[in-house]
Design a protein around this motif. Structure first.
Motif, PDB file in Angstrom:
ATOM      1  N   SER A 273     -51.118 -16.567  58.948  1.00 22.94           N
ATOM      2  CA  SER A 273     -50.908 -15.362  59.761  1.00 22.94           C
ATOM      3  C   SER A 273     -49.412 -15.249  60.075  1.00 22.94           C
ATOM      4  N   THR A 274     -48.952 -13.997  60.212  1.00 24.04           N
ATOM      5  CA  THR A 274     -47.534 -13.764  60.487  1.00 24.04           C
ATOM      6  C   THR A 274     -47.307 -13.258  61.909  1.00 24.04           C
ATOM      7  N   LYS A 275     -48.406 -12.978  62.637  1.00 23.83           N
ATOM      8  CA  LYS A 275     -48.326 -12.586  64.045  1.00 23.83           C
ATOM      9  C   LYS A 275     -49.522 -13.202  64.756  1.00 23.83           C
ATOM     10  N   PRO A 276     -49.395 -13.457  66.069  1.00 26.92           N
ATOM     11  CA  PRO A 276     -50.553 -13.989  66.785  1.00 26.92           C
ATOM     12  C   PRO A 276     -51.690 -12.967  66.794  1.00 26.92           C
ATOM     13  N   LEU A 277     -52.908 -13.471  66.789  1.00 32.84           N
ATOM     14  CA  LEU A 277     -54.082 -12.605  66.891  1.00 32.84           C
ATOM     15  C   LEU A 277     -54.597 -12.715  68.321  1.00 32.84           C
ATOM     16  N   SER A 278     -54.661 -11.566  68.994  1.00 30.02           N
ATOM     17  CA  SER A 278     -55.181 -11.565  70.359  1.00 30.02           C
ATOM     18  C   SER A 278     -56.652 -11.192  70.277  1.00 30.02           C
ATOM     19  N   HIS A 279     -57.521 -12.171  70.560  1.00 30.55           N
ATOM     20  CA  HIS A 279     -58.950 -11.911  70.436  1.00 30.55           C
ATOM     21  C   HIS A 279     -59.651 -12.160  71.761  1.00 30.55           C
ATOM     22  N   GLN A 280     -60.087 -11.085  72.387  1.00 35.93           N
ATOM     23  CA  GLN A 280     -60.836 -11.143  73.641  1.00 35.93           C
ATOM     24  C   GLN A 280     -60.313 -12.189  74.622  1.00 35.93           C
ATOM     25  N   THR A 282     -58.004 -14.484  74.191  1.00 36.21           N
ATOM     26  CA  THR A 282     -57.387 -15.701  73.665  1.00 36.21           C
ATOM     27  C   THR A 282     -56.351 -15.327  72.623  1.00 36.21           C
ATOM     28  N   LEU A 283     -55.198 -15.987  72.708  1.00 36.09           N
ATOM     29  CA  LEU A 283     -54.184 -15.776  71.693  1.00 36.09           C
ATOM     30  C   LEU A 283     -54.381 -16.851  70.621  1.00 36.09           C
ATOM     31  N   ILE A 284     -54.589 -16.403  69.378  1.00 38.26           N
ATOM     32  CA  ILE A 284     -54.781 -17.357  68.284  1.00 38.26           C
ATOM     33  C   ILE A 284     -53.519 -17.315  67.431  1.00 38.26           C
ATOM     34  N   GLU A 285     -52.819 -18.447  67.356  1.00 40.29           N
ATOM     35  CA  GLU A 285     -51.504 -18.454  66.703  1.00 40.29           C
ATOM     36  C   GLU A 285     -51.462 -19.350  65.473  1.00 40.29           C
ATOM     37  N   ASN A 286     -50.592 -18.950  64.529  1.00 43.02           N
ATOM     38  CA  ASN A 286     -50.363 -19.715  63.297  1.00 43.02           C
ATOM     39  C   ASN A 286     -51.661 -20.108  62.596  1.00 43.02           C
ATOM     40  N   ILE A 287     -52.445 -19.096  62.285  1.00 38.96           N
ATOM     41  CA  ILE A 287     -53.688 -19.324  61.554  1.00 38.96           C
ATOM     42  C   ILE A 287     -53.335 -19.692  60.110  1.00 38.96           C
ATOM     43  N   LYS A 288     -54.005 -20.713  59.591  1.00 37.76           N
ATOM     44  CA  LYS A 288     -53.883 -21.054  58.161  1.00 37.76           C
ATOM     45  C   LYS A 288     -55.308 -21.228  57.655  1.00 37.76           C
ATOM     46  N   VAL A 289     -55.679 -20.459  56.648  1.00 39.20           N
ATOM     47  CA  VAL A 289     -57.034 -20.619  56.102  1.00 39.20           C
ATOM     48  C   VAL A 289     -56.977 -20.742  54.590  1.00 39.20           C
ATOM     49  N   MET A 389     -52.798 -10.349  60.881  1.00 40.56           N
ATOM     50  CA  MET A 389     -51.619  -9.945  60.129  1.00 40.56           C
ATOM     51  C   MET A 389     -51.141 -11.036  59.180  1.00 40.56           C
ATOM     52  N   ILE A 390     -50.918 -10.653  57.924  1.00 41.90           N
ATOM     53  CA  ILE A 390     -50.425 -11.606  56.931  1.00 41.90           C
ATOM     54  C   ILE A 390     -49.142 -11.092  56.275  1.00 41.90           C
ATOM     55  N   GLY A 391     -48.671  -9.905  56.699  1.00 42.25           N
ATOM     56  CA  GLY A 391     -47.480  -9.309  56.086  1.00 42.25           C
ATOM     57  C   GLY A 391     -46.232  -9.589  56.911  1.00 42.25           C
ATOM     58  N   SER A 392     -45.088  -9.579  56.224  1.00 43.71           N
ATOM     59  CA  SER A 392     -43.792  -9.724  56.905  1.00 43.71           C
ATOM     60  C   SER A 392     -42.724  -9.286  55.915  1.00 43.71           C
ATOM     61  N   GLY A 393     -41.477  -9.405  56.334  1.00 43.76           N
ATOM     62  CA  GLY A 393     -40.368  -9.061  55.443  1.00 43.76           C
ATOM     63  C   GLY A 393     -40.159 -10.083  54.333  1.00 43.76           C
ATOM     64  N   GLU A 394     -41.026 -11.121  54.283  1.00 43.86           N
ATOM     65  CA  GLU A 394     -40.873 -12.154  53.245  1.00 43.86           C
ATOM     66  C   GLU A 394     -42.034 -12.176  52.256  1.00 43.86           C
ATOM     67  N   ILE A 395     -42.941 -11.206  52.391  1.00 44.63           N
ATOM     68  CA  ILE A 395     -44.149 -11.240  51.557  1.00 44.63           C
ATOM     69  C   ILE A 395     -44.016 -10.288  50.354  1.00 44.63           C
ATOM     70  N   ASP A 396     -44.357 -10.794  49.175  1.00 44.32           N
ATOM     71  CA  ASP A 396     -44.443  -9.969  47.967  1.00 44.32           C
ATOM     72  C   ASP A 396     -45.915  -9.706  47.658  1.00 44.32           C
ATOM     73  N   VAL A 397     -46.200  -8.504  47.146  1.00 47.85           N
ATOM     74  CA  VAL A 397     -47.577  -8.173  46.761  1.00 47.85           C
ATOM     75  C   VAL A 397     -47.559  -7.634  45.334  1.00 47.85           C
ATOM     76  N   ASP A 398     -48.404  -8.196  44.487  1.00 47.51           N
ATOM     77  CA  ASP A 398     -48.591  -7.667  43.133  1.00 47.51           C
ATOM     78  C   ASP A 398     -50.007  -7.146  42.996  1.00 47.51           C
ATOM     79  N   GLY A 399     -50.146  -6.042  42.275  1.00 48.20           N
ATOM     80  CA  GLY A 399     -51.469  -5.587  41.878  1.00 48.20           C
ATOM     81  C   GLY A 399     -51.810  -6.284  40.575  1.00 48.20           C
ATOM     82  N   ILE A 400     -53.049  -6.748  40.431  1.00 48.45           N
ATOM     83  CA  ILE A 400     -53.444  -7.441  39.202  1.00 48.45           C
ATOM     84  C   ILE A 400     -54.361  -6.520  38.402  1.00 48.45           C
TER      85      ILE A 400
END
Ligand code: ZN
Ligand code: ZN
Length: 416
Positions: A273-280, A282-289, A389-400
């Protein structure tokens, strides 16, 4: 003796424009159409402006349902334990019935995102689950775009305090109001034309993506190497949308995203994740899945991990994706640099994915597909729909392409 609280300074002209945009662009409310509004009590000034614009547009009956933050907290402190597994099913059944009869839906967002932060997380989770279950019949009509619907926001003082914790309460409300007005494009004289132009620009993006019929999107950047397979016969949407009742509405105000349905079984790799997720509360930060065959098989967060895992355990579909959305890093909301603790704003600051329920609208002829047909094309089903959120100024996206060849879509967070 009682003293009335000071009225926060929210520009009345811009507030009225926001109400006008909600009715004319957000809903495109039709003469004779009924309208159901839900709002926090603090949003009363906006609801009154919306009600007036709705009747001027020819609305039949306008009905408002208010929620009260203090009453919600009283429940958590005093209600019997077994009541947390129940919800007001009769109310949501009534809503579903109203939507079946072509009542339009307007939700005013603006609740304190941290309201339940100090309540028992077990009770919060049980109450949420019971509510999601009871709300499902009404949510399906909204997620399936049976009717025209819209969400706008009001700068509730308790929300403003979260976004601007260092400011005096009145100043915080004014600052949040200004941020909402700018993001909602009502800080200019002719917001209705501005929205028509914005919708046209988003349509150009969706038309390009729909013409490419990519089989997947590939996200790469720091901590992210994720392939999101797209559902069979998926369709990209953004900005204005035609509901099944034939009315073109703008469900989200603001909106900067173009989005579609991922394939529930074809998501692989890892993403941060590129931003904290505010869920009901609770702030959920630095998600990695990590995903395997569409399913989250490993989930970590530096903060709020327990809550995040509870969310993933909601049901079978909660570990799979229901939405993928592209938002340029230069979007006005991203440029504001603010964390709103509110999905409506934060999801429009960055490219994102959503766990859970898909929008059946995001398929070719989506309006005519049965739930079974949506599932056969790869559409996910769940009680939840949670964007992060998973986007930022450092993310590239390609269509396959179907043959596996990549096409650059975004570089460093911007459209190619
Ligand atoms: Zn989205
Ligand atoms: Zn979403």
């Amino acid at each position: 003796m009682t003293s009335s609280p000071r009225i926060p300074s929210v520009d009345p002209v811009k507030l009225d424009r926001l109400a006008e945009v909600a009715v004319k662009i957000g809903l495109q409310l039709q003469p004779g159409q009924d309208l159901l509004i839900t709002a926090p009590l603090a949003a009363l000034p906006l609801v009154r402006r919306i009600t007036e614009h709705a009747y001027k547009a020819g609305a039949g009956l306008v009905t408002s349902l208010y929620s009260d933050e203090e009453a919600t907290v009283m429940r958590y402190r005093n209600a019997p334990d077994d009541s947390f597994d129940r919800s007001v099913g009769w109310l949501y059944e009534g809503m579903a019935k109203a939507f079946s009869a072509n009542t339009a839906r307007l939700a005013v967002a603006g609740d304190n995102p941290m309201l339940l932060a100090s309540e028992d997380p077990e009770k919060v989770s049980r109450a949420n689950k019971a509510q999601s279950k009871a709300y499902q019949p009404a949510l399906e009509k909204i997620a399936g775009f049976d009717i025209n619907w819209n969400i706008v926001s009001y700068p509730n003082p308790s929300w403003a305090k979260q976004v601007f914790p260092d400011q005096e309460p009145e100043v915080a409300v004014t600052m949040l109001a200004d941020a909402i007005f700018a993001a909602s494009r009502v800080d200019i004289d002719d917001p209705v034309s501005a929205w028509q132009e914005h919708n046209a620009a988003l349509r150009k993006r969706t038309e390009w993506l729909n013409a490419r019929t990519f089989s997947a999107l590939h996200f790469t950047g720091p901590g992210t190497d994720l392939t999101v397979g797209l559902a069979d016969e998926h369709e990209w949407h953004g900005g204005a949308s035609v509901a099944k009742n034939g009315i073109t509405c703008n469900p989200n105000i603001p909106t900067e995203e173009v989005f579609t349905t991922p394939h529930a079984l074809r998501v692989d790799g890892h993403v941060s994740s590129t931003k904290p997720l505010s869920h009901q509360g609770t702030l959920i930060e630095n998600i990695k899945v990590r995903f395997e065959d569409g399913k989250i098989v490993e989930a970590k967060a530096t903060r709020g991990e327990e809550v995040f895992n509870k969310v993933l355990g909601t049901d079978e579909g909660a570990r799979r994706l229901g939405e993928v959305a592209l938002v340029p890093h230069s979007s006005p909301i991203s440029a504001s640099g603010l964390l709103f603790f509110n999905t409506l704003f934060d999801e429009n600051a960055a490219s994102h994915i959503a766990l859970g329920q898909c929008y059946s609208k995001c398929f070719i002829n989506g309006g005519e597909l049965s739930p079974g047909e949506v599932a056969a094309r790869g559409g996910n089903r769940s009680l939840i729909h949670i964007d992060w959120m998973i986007g930022s100024g450092e993310i590239d996206v390609d269509g396959i392409n179907k043959d596996g060849s990549p096409v650059p879509v975004m570089r460093k967070g911007e459209w190619v």
